[in-house]
Design an enzyme around this catalytic site. Sequence first.
Site, PDB file in Angstrom:
ATOM      1  N   GLY A   1       6.927   5.228   7.995  1.00  0.00           N
ATOM      2  CA  GLY A   1       5.951   6.270   8.195  1.00  0.00           C
ATOM      3  C   GLY A   1       5.916   6.964   9.565  1.00  0.00           C
ATOM      4  O   GLY A   1       7.121   6.882  10.193  1.00  0.00           O
TER       5      GLY A   1
ATOM      6  N   CYS B   1      13.176  11.888   6.005  1.00  0.00           N
ATOM      7  CA  CYS B   1      13.305  11.601   7.394  1.00  0.00           C
ATOM      8  C   CYS B   1      14.720  11.925   7.960  1.00  0.00           C
ATOM      9  O   CYS B   1      14.900  11.875   9.284  1.00  0.00           O
ATOM     10  CB  CYS B   1      12.804  10.177   7.493  1.00  0.00           C
ATOM     11  SG  CYS B   1      13.764   9.053   6.565  1.00  0.00           S
TER      12      CYS B   1
ATOM     13  N   GLU C   1       8.510  16.257  15.836  1.00  0.00           N
ATOM     14  CA  GLU C   1       8.819  16.234  14.318  1.00  0.00           C
ATOM     15  C   GLU C   1       8.014  17.157  13.596  1.00  0.00           C
ATOM     16  O   GLU C   1       6.611  17.207  13.769  1.00  0.00           O
ATOM     17  CB  GLU C   1       8.508  14.800  13.901  1.00  0.00           C
ATOM     18  CG  GLU C   1       9.118  14.835  12.360  1.00  0.00           C
ATOM     19  CD  GLU C   1       8.938  13.208  11.702  1.00  0.00           C
ATOM     20  OE1 GLU C   1       7.682  12.764  11.977  1.00  0.00           O
ATOM     21  OE2 GLU C   1       9.911  12.744  11.092  1.00  0.00           O
TER      22      GLU C   1
ATOM     23  N   GLU D   1      10.095   1.683  10.385  1.00  0.00           N
ATOM     24  CA  GLU D   1      11.074   2.898   9.979  1.00  0.00           C
ATOM     25  C   GLU D   1       9.926   3.930  10.300  1.00  0.00           C
ATOM     26  O   GLU D   1       8.969   4.376   9.589  1.00  0.00           O
ATOM     27  CB  GLU D   1      11.355   3.035   8.471  1.00  0.00           C
ATOM     28  CG  GLU D   1      12.430   1.794   8.201  1.00  0.00           C
ATOM     29  CD  GLU D   1      13.519   1.659   8.867  1.00  0.00           C
ATOM     30  OE1 GLU D   1      14.210   2.699   9.359  1.00  0.00           O
ATOM     31  OE2 GLU D   1      14.216   0.355   8.969  1.00  0.00           O
TER      32      GLU D   1
ATOM     33  N   THR E   1       1.643   5.990  13.853  1.00  0.00           N
ATOM     34  CA  THR E   1       1.204   4.960  13.244  1.00  0.00           C
ATOM     35  C   THR E   1       1.761   3.648  13.304  1.00  0.00           C
ATOM     36  O   THR E   1       1.098   2.507  13.359  1.00  0.00           O
ATOM     37  CB  THR E   1       1.074   5.382  11.297  1.00  0.00           C
ATOM     38  OG1 THR E   1       0.732   6.681  11.262  1.00  0.00           O
ATOM     39  CG2 THR E   1       0.187   4.421  10.631  1.00  0.00           C
TER      40      THR E   1
ATOM     41  N   LYS F   1       1.022  -1.251  -0.054  1.00  0.00           N
ATOM     42  CA  LYS F   1       0.039   0.013  -0.102  1.00  0.00           C
ATOM     43  C   LYS F   1       0.703   1.325  -0.061  1.00  0.00           C
ATOM     44  O   LYS F   1       1.325   1.656   1.087  1.00  0.00           O
ATOM     45  CB  LYS F   1      -0.876  -0.063   1.266  1.00  0.00           C
ATOM     46  CG  LYS F   1      -2.025   1.112   1.009  1.00  0.00           C
ATOM     47  CD  LYS F   1      -2.787   1.437   2.671  1.00  0.00           C
ATOM     48  CE  LYS F   1      -1.983   2.794   2.998  1.00  0.00           C
ATOM     49  NZ  LYS F   1      -2.224   3.999   2.124  1.00  0.00           N
TER      50      LYS F   1
HETATM   51  P1  NAD Z   1       1.738   8.140   8.026  1.00  0.00           P
HETATM   52  O1  NAD Z   1       2.276   7.324   9.299  1.00  0.00           O
HETATM   53  O2  NAD Z   1       0.705   9.021   8.340  1.00  0.00           O
HETATM   54  O3  NAD Z   1       1.539   7.117   6.824  1.00  0.00           O
HETATM   55  C1  NAD Z   1       2.403   6.269   6.171  1.00  0.00           C
HETATM   56  C2  NAD Z   1       1.584   4.953   5.634  1.00  0.00           C
HETATM   57  O4  NAD Z   1       0.718   4.331   6.574  1.00  0.00           O
HETATM   58  C3  NAD Z   1       0.656   5.516   4.468  1.00  0.00           C
HETATM   59  O5  NAD Z   1       0.602   4.765   3.613  1.00  0.00           O
HETATM   60  C4  NAD Z   1      -0.777   5.525   5.313  1.00  0.00           C
HETATM   61  O6  NAD Z   1      -2.041   5.443   4.652  1.00  0.00           O
HETATM   62  C5  NAD Z   1      -0.496   4.154   6.177  1.00  0.00           C
HETATM   63  N1  NAD Z   1      -1.379   4.207   7.322  1.00  0.00           N
HETATM   64  C6  NAD Z   1      -2.013   5.166   7.942  1.00  0.00           C
HETATM   65  N2  NAD Z   1      -2.735   4.569   9.003  1.00  0.00           N
HETATM   66  C7  NAD Z   1      -2.381   3.279   9.048  1.00  0.00           C
HETATM   67  C8  NAD Z   1      -3.007   2.490   9.928  1.00  0.00           C
HETATM   68  N3  NAD Z   1      -3.600   2.604  11.137  1.00  0.00           N
HETATM   69  N4  NAD Z   1      -2.462   0.999   9.868  1.00  0.00           N
HETATM   70  C9  NAD Z   1      -1.721   0.848   8.794  1.00  0.00           C
HETATM   71  N5  NAD Z   1      -1.122   1.762   7.893  1.00  0.00           N
HETATM   72  C10 NAD Z   1      -1.597   2.857   7.859  1.00  0.00           C
HETATM   73  O7  NAD Z   1       3.214   8.946   7.525  1.00  0.00           O
HETATM   74  P2  NAD Z   1       3.274   9.796   6.472  1.00  0.00           P
HETATM   75  O8  NAD Z   1       2.687  11.124   7.062  1.00  0.00           O
HETATM   76  O9  NAD Z   1       2.919   9.284   5.302  1.00  0.00           O
HETATM   77  O10 NAD Z   1       4.821   9.789   6.363  1.00  0.00           O
HETATM   78  C11 NAD Z   1       5.551  11.017   7.006  1.00  0.00           C
HETATM   79  C12 NAD Z   1       6.341  10.301   8.313  1.00  0.00           C
HETATM   80  O11 NAD Z   1       7.076   9.147   7.706  1.00  0.00           O
HETATM   81  C13 NAD Z   1       7.225  11.131   8.991  1.00  0.00           C
HETATM   82  O12 NAD Z   1       7.097  10.984  10.473  1.00  0.00           O
HETATM   83  C14 NAD Z   1       8.602  10.573   8.441  1.00  0.00           C
HETATM   84  O13 NAD Z   1       9.539  10.931   9.586  1.00  0.00           O
HETATM   85  C15 NAD Z   1       8.278   9.111   8.508  1.00  0.00           C
HETATM   86  N6  NAD Z   1       9.254   8.630   7.420  1.00  0.00           N
HETATM   87  C16 NAD Z   1      10.171   7.518   8.031  1.00  0.00           C
HETATM   88  C17 NAD Z   1      11.283   7.267   7.353  1.00  0.00           C
HETATM   89  C18 NAD Z   1      12.364   6.231   7.768  1.00  0.00           C
HETATM   90  O14 NAD Z   1      13.025   5.629   7.046  1.00  0.00           O
HETATM   91  N7  NAD Z   1      12.410   6.163   9.202  1.00  0.00           N
HETATM   92  C19 NAD Z   1      11.359   7.558   6.058  1.00  0.00           C
HETATM   93  C20 NAD Z   1      10.375   8.407   5.408  1.00  0.00           C
HETATM   94  C21 NAD Z   1       9.523   8.906   6.038  1.00  0.00           C
END
Ligand code: NAD
Length: 481
Positions: A226, A282, A384, A248, A230, A173
């Site tokens: 993400g 990130c 963040e 991650e 989450t 997804k």
């Molecule tokens: P998010 O957690 O809102 O969403 C990430 C993914 O999870 C999306 O596909 C979303 O639809 C899905 N999701 C949302 N709720 C869910 C649930 N209850 N169950 C399963 N899946 C669910 O994150 P975002 O806003 O898309 O991305 C930004 C975040 O990602 C920031 O916090 C950033 O630091 C982090 N990030 C981390 C890394 C890393 O490598 N550590 C890399 C890139 C981004």
Amino acid sequence: MQMIKNYINGELIEPISGTYSNNYNPSTGKVYSLIPDSDEKDVELAVKAAETAFPSWSVTPKEERSRILLKLVSLIERDLHKLALAESTDNGKPVKLATLVDIPRAASNFHFFATGILHDSTEAHLMEDKVINYTIRQPIGVVGCISPWNLPLYLFTWKIAPAIAAGCCVVAKPSEVTPMTAYLFSELCIEAGLPKGVLNIVHGFGHKVGSAITAHPKIPAISFTGGTATGAQIAKVAAPMFKKLSLELGGKNPNIIFADCDFENALKTTIQSSFANQGQICLCGSRIFVERPIYEKFRDAFVEKTKKLVVGNPKDEKSNLGAVVSEAHMNKVLSYIELAKEEGGKILAGGHRIILDGDLSEGWYIAPTIIEGLSFDCRTNQEEIFGPVVTIMPFDTEEEVLAYANSTQYGLAATVWTENLTRAHRVAGKLQSGIVWINCWLLRDLRTPFGGMKNSGVGREGGFEALHFFTEAKNVCIKIA
Ligand code: NAD
């Protein structure tokens, strides 16, 4: 208007409900395509397709798996400009960045794991004379891969490439905020001849599709990138089901600049590590600590350079920053700038939304922002923000800056600038961070472990660790009579 489709069992299909949600172009603030609003029924279809494909894919010779994945590499490379333009339109990032970084990296991810499987080996342990142990690694089955919006195709492929290469079948997804390149990629999978059901892409919202993948009893492993909240929600559901988890998560990365650094290099790279991709990586450094003897000189030069950055049309080669990804995200970032002011911060650069002309007047642009005068432990410096906003603070001693750097709940990446190798080594050892860059930023060798400490994640991606995540290790012990 372009209608995105799910990719299930080798075909591009509509969501079962027949409903769609809007997909926005951040540079204009307007809807430009529609994305399936899928739910648990579509996930069920995808799991069935993956389960059916698994017995055959998991025993397909590595050379054959590798050959198909390498075909995908050449198709991504062939479509570089189309994919880069799509990524820029969907995400708001400069098309130049997508052309130089996002799409080439998606190809590299596939290349790395397609060839990696040919070089992986297993262990054997001899016990005394007549006992041999050998360890085999078998693909775990149907796995779930869930990715975010900031580096859409780059992070999506960083998960699905090792999963497929390892012999797993995938229900994936992408973020609902940036679904386009995953959709275009599903067309390439069909062209490459990836057997049906090996990869299934279900588009839609996290609370519907993401949670259905997480909770599905036939999916024993979840790889997620993400936000930390989450990740915690996923862990809550997956842990009692004893699923394997790779998480991650968020970051609040320190950038430590000692007075003996190579000043120009530190300055130039700090501009990139602060504002590349509108600060939505990130690994961006969002807390800049500068040793007091050079604090004012560095701050003034940094502010001057930042004010020269061009925020503009992502399609324009001259734009250094494009739009942030969504209206909601823009408002979140702007609210943190207001919080910083309430906490006593002084805005040295930016601090506001930018309204561009013509078609772009409703786009979501924020001026690159530098804030001074905050304490290390205020909310602005602990939470963040994930936008083009950094804080800058002086420090006097190594112990002091280590305490500042390590003070957050996060521990993803850190950058240290010094010409003193002994100090660099010592500080790297004491930073609570999964990745430490000395005198550089974002240099990535795909063989190295990638991931965070503390609330920045669980487990590591990259190299053989990523391939092994998608396998079960089995030890076979033979006693020879
Ligand atoms: P998010 O957690 O809102 O969403 C990430 C993914 O999870 C999306 O596909 C979303 O639809 C899905 N999701 C949302 N709720 C869910 C649930 N209850 N169950 C399963 N899946 C669910 O994150 P975002 O806003 O898309 O991305 C930004 C975040 O990602 C920031 O916090 C950033 O630091 C982090 N990030 C981390 C890394 C890393 O490598 N550590 C890399 C890139 C981004």
